[in-house]
Design a protein around this motif. Sequence first.
Motif, PDB file in Angstrom:
ATOM      1  N   ASP A   1       0.802  -1.227   0.000  1.00 19.83           N
ATOM      2  CA  ASP A   1       0.000   0.000   0.000  1.00 19.83           C
ATOM      3  C   ASP A   1       0.832   1.273   0.000  1.00 19.83           C
ATOM      4  OD1 ASP A   1      -2.176  -1.716   0.209  1.00 19.83           O
ATOM      5  OD2 ASP A   1      -2.157  -1.642   2.402  1.00 19.83           O
ATOM      6  N   ASP A   2       2.139   1.148  -0.151  1.00 18.55           N
ATOM      7  CA  ASP A   2       3.040   2.298  -0.089  1.00 18.55           C
ATOM      8  C   ASP A   2       3.535   2.619  -1.498  1.00 18.55           C
ATOM      9  OD1 ASP A   2       5.245   4.041   0.206  1.00 18.55           O
ATOM     10  OD2 ASP A   2       5.794   3.192   2.144  1.00 18.55           O
ATOM     11  N   ALA A   3       3.025   3.706  -2.070  1.00 18.88           N
ATOM     12  CA  ALA A   3       3.392   4.048  -3.451  1.00 18.88           C
ATOM     13  C   ALA A   3       4.879   4.345  -3.575  1.00 18.88           C
ATOM     14  CB  ALA A   3       2.563   5.246  -3.928  1.00 18.88           C
ATOM     15  N   GLY A   4       5.458   4.980  -2.555  1.00 16.40           N
ATOM     16  CA  GLY A   4       6.892   5.265  -2.598  1.00 16.40           C
ATOM     17  C   GLY A   4       7.719   3.998  -2.628  1.00 16.40           C
TER      18      GLY A   4
ATOM     19  N   ALA B   1      -0.448   8.524  -5.364  1.00 18.47           N
ATOM     20  CA  ALA B   1      -0.665   8.096  -3.979  1.00 18.47           C
ATOM     21  C   ALA B   1      -2.141   7.808  -3.707  1.00 18.47           C
ATOM     22  CB  ALA B   1      -0.139   9.162  -3.020  1.00 18.47           C
ATOM     23  N   VAL B   2      -3.016   8.685  -4.161  1.00 19.93           N
ATOM     24  CA  VAL B   2      -4.447   8.504  -3.907  1.00 19.93           C
ATOM     25  C   VAL B   2      -5.008   7.361  -4.758  1.00 19.93           C
ATOM     26  CG1 VAL B   2      -6.713   9.605  -3.933  1.00 19.93           C
ATOM     27  CG2 VAL B   2      -4.694  10.908  -3.226  1.00 19.93           C
ATOM     28  N   THR B   3      -4.533   7.223  -5.987  1.00 21.16           N
ATOM     29  CA  THR B   3      -4.987   6.127  -6.846  1.00 21.16           C
ATOM     30  C   THR B   3      -4.692   4.779  -6.211  1.00 21.16           C
ATOM     31  OG1 THR B   3      -4.836   7.364  -8.918  1.00 21.16           O
ATOM     32  CG2 THR B   3      -4.600   4.971  -9.066  1.00 21.16           C
ATOM     33  N   LEU B   4      -3.518   4.615  -5.645  1.00 21.61           N
ATOM     34  CA  LEU B   4      -3.178   3.335  -5.014  1.00 21.61           C
ATOM     35  C   LEU B   4      -4.127   3.032  -3.860  1.00 21.61           C
ATOM     36  CD1 LEU B   4      -1.303   0.888  -4.862  1.00 21.61           C
ATOM     37  CD2 LEU B   4       0.146   2.214  -3.282  1.00 21.61           C
TER      38      LEU B   4
ATOM     39  N   VAL C   1     -16.793  10.966  -4.562  1.00 17.65           N
ATOM     40  CA  VAL C   1     -16.138  11.620  -3.426  1.00 17.65           C
ATOM     41  C   VAL C   1     -14.753  12.127  -3.830  1.00 17.65           C
ATOM     42  CG1 VAL C   1     -15.189  11.243  -1.120  1.00 17.65           C
ATOM     43  CG2 VAL C   1     -17.420  10.293  -1.716  1.00 17.65           C
ATOM     44  N   LEU C   2     -13.988  11.279  -4.498  1.00 18.18           N
ATOM     45  CA  LEU C   2     -12.639  11.681  -4.913  1.00 18.18           C
ATOM     46  C   LEU C   2     -12.686  12.823  -5.915  1.00 18.18           C
ATOM     47  CD1 LEU C   2     -10.868   8.215  -5.294  1.00 18.18           C
ATOM     48  CD2 LEU C   2     -10.605   9.872  -3.445  1.00 18.18           C
ATOM     49  N   GLY C   3     -13.687  12.823  -6.793  1.00 24.47           N
ATOM     50  CA  GLY C   3     -13.797  13.886  -7.785  1.00 24.47           C
ATOM     51  C   GLY C   3     -13.903  15.256  -7.145  1.00 24.47           C
ATOM     52  N   ARG C   4     -14.638  15.344  -6.059  1.00 24.90           N
ATOM     53  CA  ARG C   4     -14.764  16.634  -5.373  1.00 24.90           C
ATOM     54  C   ARG C   4     -13.412  17.119  -4.878  1.00 24.90           C
ATOM     55  NH1 ARG C   4     -19.825  14.399  -3.495  1.00 24.90           N
ATOM     56  NH2 ARG C   4     -18.871  13.595  -1.573  1.00 24.90           N
ATOM     57  N   ALA C   5     -12.599  16.203  -4.360  1.00 23.68           N
ATOM     58  CA  ALA C   5     -11.280  16.586  -3.867  1.00 23.68           C
ATOM     59  C   ALA C   5     -10.329  16.928  -5.008  1.00 23.68           C
ATOM     60  CB  ALA C   5     -10.699  15.458  -3.018  1.00 23.68           C
TER      61      ALA C   5
ATOM     62  N   SER D   1       1.919  12.745   2.786  1.00 22.30           N
ATOM     63  CA  SER D   1       1.666  11.999   4.019  1.00 22.30           C
ATOM     64  C   SER D   1       0.425  11.134   3.893  1.00 22.30           C
ATOM     65  CB  SER D   1       1.492  12.968   5.190  1.00 22.30           C
ATOM     66  OG  SER D   1       0.279  13.694   5.052  1.00 22.30           O
ATOM     67  N   ARG D   2       0.334  10.188   4.812  1.00 21.93           N
ATOM     68  CA  ARG D   2      -0.857   9.343   4.868  1.00 21.93           C
ATOM     69  C   ARG D   2      -2.103  10.189   5.127  1.00 21.93           C
ATOM     70  NH1 ARG D   2      -3.187   4.833   3.102  1.00 21.93           N
ATOM     71  NH2 ARG D   2      -4.553   3.832   4.631  1.00 21.93           N
ATOM     72  N   GLU D   3      -1.982  11.182   5.954  1.00 27.06           N
ATOM     73  CA  GLU D   3      -3.110  12.068   6.275  1.00 27.06           C
ATOM     74  C   GLU D   3      -3.592  12.809   5.017  1.00 27.06           C
ATOM     75  OE1 GLU D   3      -1.210  10.692   9.691  1.00 27.06           O
ATOM     76  OE2 GLU D   3      -0.295  11.860   8.057  1.00 27.06           O
ATOM     77  N   GLN D   4      -2.666  13.230   4.182  1.00 29.22           N
ATOM     78  CA  GLN D   4      -3.041  13.923   2.950  1.00 29.22           C
ATOM     79  C   GLN D   4      -3.807  12.987   2.008  1.00 29.22           C
ATOM     80  OE1 GLN D   4       1.138  15.319   2.265  1.00 29.22           O
ATOM     81  NE2 GLN D   4       0.133  17.165   1.511  1.00 29.22           N
ATOM     82  N   VAL D   5      -3.374  11.742   1.950  1.00 27.19           N
ATOM     83  CA  VAL D   5      -4.071  10.757   1.103  1.00 27.19           C
ATOM     84  C   VAL D   5      -5.488  10.538   1.612  1.00 27.19           C
ATOM     85  CG1 VAL D   5      -4.136   8.349   0.369  1.00 27.19           C
ATOM     86  CG2 VAL D   5      -1.972   9.609   0.325  1.00 27.19           C
ATOM     87  N   LEU D   6      -5.617  10.287   2.902  1.00 29.93           N
ATOM     88  CA  LEU D   6      -6.916   9.950   3.466  1.00 29.93           C
ATOM     89  C   LEU D   6      -7.903  11.115   3.384  1.00 29.93           C
ATOM     90  CD1 LEU D   6      -5.873   7.882   6.604  1.00 29.93           C
ATOM     91  CD2 LEU D   6      -6.617   7.045   4.361  1.00 29.93           C
ATOM     92  N   ALA D   7      -7.392  12.334   3.391  1.00 26.91           N
ATOM     93  CA  ALA D   7      -8.268  13.513   3.332  1.00 26.91           C
ATOM     94  C   ALA D   7      -9.096  13.524   2.057  1.00 26.91           C
ATOM     95  CB  ALA D   7      -7.446  14.795   3.445  1.00 26.91           C
TER      96      ALA D   7
END
Length: 351
Positions: free
Chosen positions: A248-251, A281-284, A304-308, A341-347
């Motif tokens: 789950d880690d794109a890096g 990162a978000v796609t993964l 939901v993702l489209g709005r972000a 960061s993980r927080e940025q992805v989850l947002a």
Amino acid sequence: MSAPELSWESAPGHGEEVRYAVDGRLGRVRLNRPRAINALDRASVDSLQTQLSAWAEDPAIEAVFIDGEGERGLCAGGDVRALHEAITQGDYQVAEDYWAAEYAVNALIADYPKTFVAWMDGFVMGGGVGVSAHGSLRLATERTKVAMPETTIGLFPDVGGLWFLARAEGELGTHAALTGAPVGGADAVVLGMADAVVRSDAKEELLEALRAYPGLTAAELPAGLLAEPEQSWLKDNQAWIDECYAGDDAGAIIDRLMASDVAEAREAGALIQTKSPHSVAVTLEALRRAASMDVHQVLEQDTVLGRAFARHPDFAEGIRAQLIDKDRNPRWSDGSVADISREQVLANFDS
């Protein structure tokens, strides 16, 4: 009735972006913006919703067949050029409304009560996947190039495409989602986006078979329609794909690709590093979540993702670099996937 005798018309109340004809027991759909490789603008999407909904309730129509005008392909994707001006002016609602309408058509096709046949010749990208791969008989050809290239423009593979990619064998779907690289007909079958590869010159033979039996399935295709067997690049390269794209880690995925002894793996790693780090990162994360969802839940996640993504600067920048200025030199918000960061992805999943 042969194709030249058909009477092609617009859907009631709509323009020429999509044209329709009744061909015996078949409802024929032809995307009709060939100069844009039939890219789906809002008018096209609304037309499809109107006519496909009507035919779903029409007992005289037993199957629907969709293809694209011109020689270049079925559909090059959504017409994101039309969204660029709106989002750069802060009008995100235009994008949100477009995606809502587009995803409603994708859902309609996924649930269609009749045989829905997609002629996936030539380019089938992004939104083109949405109006074909959700059908019940998806036919690629030896000319097919299928891709979900959204990470190139700072977006994510939407239109329910992650439902297929999350279910592909091993990590083959992860490779397709993160690189956005086009694949041929055999690989489209491997990814679950097509059912068979037929000859590109066999469309009229196929239509004749459908006129006789509108319920035709892939298993019932006449052998003479099938193209010469193609080798699957994805299957040939599955060993390093499964090894490098795990987790789950794109890096970490990029690091494994770049450290691989396999040249194709290093090329894939270098390609992913040209994409929007935010998108990758978000796609993964979205792909991993899609593995436990049904297709409608994936489309809800897309909403939901489209709005972000509409509000993230990489989307406007990706469209600018790829389609407006065409300098192919996007200036992404982040230097690399490791900066996110993980927080940025989850947002993105809470917008």
